[in-house]
Design a protein around this motif. Structure first.
Motif, mmCIF file in Angstrom:
data_model
loop_
_atom_site.group_PDB
_atom_site.id
_atom_site.type_symbol
_atom_site.label_atom_id
_atom_site.label_comp_id
_atom_site.label_asym_id
_atom_site.label_seq_id
_atom_site.Cartn_x
_atom_site.Cartn_y
_atom_site.Cartn_z
ATOM 1 N N ILE A 1 -9.462 -2.843 19.575
ATOM 2 C CA ILE A 1 -8.140 -2.792 19.621
ATOM 3 C C ILE A 1 -7.175 -2.122 18.553
ATOM 4 C CG2 ILE A 1 -6.248 -4.556 19.877
ATOM 5 C CD1 ILE A 1 -8.221 -6.366 21.186
ATOM 6 N N TYR B 1 -6.077 -10.942 21.159
ATOM 7 C CA TYR B 1 -7.159 -10.336 22.046
ATOM 8 C C TYR B 1 -6.763 -10.794 23.576
ATOM 9 C CZ TYR B 1 -11.649 -9.777 24.419
ATOM 10 O OH TYR B 1 -12.485 -9.514 25.401
ATOM 11 N N ARG C 1 -2.263 -9.645 24.018
ATOM 12 C CA ARG C 1 -2.067 -8.259 23.542
ATOM 13 C C ARG C 1 -0.516 -8.135 23.390
ATOM 14 N NH1 ARG C 1 -6.529 -4.926 24.597
ATOM 15 N NH2 ARG C 1 -8.228 -6.558 24.882
#
Length: 356
Positions: free
Chosen positions: A225, A252, A255
């Motif tokens: 990410i 996670y 976002r």
């Protein structure tokens, strides 16, 4: 995975605690202390070490369940030991054999049952002796400050006996309320069985800014990410690994930076509030004074500022000795720290909780 919120049992999932893991593995003294604020990773550290001490029989007693109770009975403690030994099952038949013919023990197949009746009460020292016969053993008392609440039995003579006489038995005592752990052990009381004993101590501190940023970077790299607000996260949340993990896990899922920060702060404040309410249960008569003190300390405050806020709240004079007692209790239970002449929250999110 660094952002997995479940407890760690493998060091590859644990960040920046190599020195602490290796020191704990050495078990340098018969009793080892593992201290640190809540959510700094004490339990995970201990479980990782137990997982790597392959030649040790390990018994793990988690005392966190007693946070909401005002007292613990010896029966409660024996049941915890009994359940943990029975959980080990057939793996440690040598221990079951060592416990046979000991007062207060019944063997039912591969299970043990400890008696807590006055006439047949099983003693903690007998368990330690049995562990000595079994071979290398380690017993963990996690969040041991809760044992201050125990009534009817004093465990300190048994701990001192093990310290002085048992070569195969090591005891790990962990705690997030550091002052209360020392109160339980009474190491500075000349009448205490443990007075003068030297313990190996491992303290897990919150991550500093540099380490927290590295932790976040590595966690997001594991998840592939892209993220560039690590410094902002540290400035908002602080360096407690548990809060950083929760933020990473939430980001996670969402976002969304603002949403993840909001959820983390909301979760942290609810948990801190609940823990503070548990702290207040035996101090309920002074509940409002403790809240007033913590609201004042949320921005750091001097003794005189705390005294003024308490007296202004009630419109009466409050003795210095009463205020001293409130602050001592908050210090011992790790809600606050003293920095020079100021009292401050022990970690940033405690301060944010009481500001609101």
């Amino acid at each position: 995975m660094l952002f997995d919120p479940t407890p760690k049992v493998d060091r590859k999932d644990f960040f920046d605690r190599e020195k602490e893991i290796e020191k704990l593995k050495r078990l340098e003294t018969p009793i080892v202390l593992v201290l640190g604020l809540r959510r700094t990773g004490k339990s995970s550290l201990i479980k990782i070490v137990l997982n790597e001490l392959k030649d040790y029989l390990s018994i793990y007693v988690d005392l966190r369940k007693y946070e909401e109770k005002n007292t613990i009975t010896y029966r409660d403690f024996l049941l915890d030991l009994q359940n943990e030994i029975n959980r080990l099952g057939k793996k440690y038949n040598k221990l079951i054999d060592a416990l046979k013919n000991i007062k207060g023990v019944k063997i039912l197949g591969n299970e043990v049952k400890f008696s807590w009746s006055k006439e047949e009460r099983f003693s903690f020292s007998s368990l330690l002796d049995s562990l000595e016969q079994t071979g290398k053993s380690v017993i963990v008392l996690d969040e041991a400050q809760e044992l201050v609440k125990m009534r009817g039995v004093n465990l300190l003579p048994s701990l001192a006996y093990a310290f002085d006489n048992l070569k195969n038995v090591k005891i790990i005592i962990s705690g997030s309320e550091m002052g209360m752990v020392y109160d339980f052990l009474k190491v500075e009381d000349s009448s205490s069985p443990l007075y003068g004993r030297a313990f190996s101590t491992i303290e897990l501190k919150p991550f500093d800014k540099e380490t927290a940023i590295k932790f976040l970077k590595k966690g997001f790299e594991e998840l592939n990410i892209s993220f560039n607000k690590e410094e902002e996260v540290y400035e908002t949340i602080g360096g407690i690994p548990g809060w950083l993990t929760y933020f990473g896990f939430t980001y996670y899922q969402t976002r969304n930076y603002e949403e993840s920060v909001r959820k983390t702060l909301e979760y942290a404040k609810k948990l801190i509030y609940r823990e503070f309410e548990n702290f207040l249960k035996p101090r309920y008569i002074a509940k409002e004074r403790y809240y007033t003190a913590m609201r004042t300390i949320s921005n750091c405050a001097s003794w005189s500022e705390i005294k003024r806020s308490l007296e202004a709240k009630e419109g009466i004079e409050i003795s210095d000795s009463e205020i001293y007692n409130y602050l001592i209790q908050l210090l011992k239970h790790s809600w606050i720290v003293k920095e020079d002449d100021k009292y401050c929250p022990s970690e940033p999110l405690i301060g944010k909780t009481f500001k609101t």
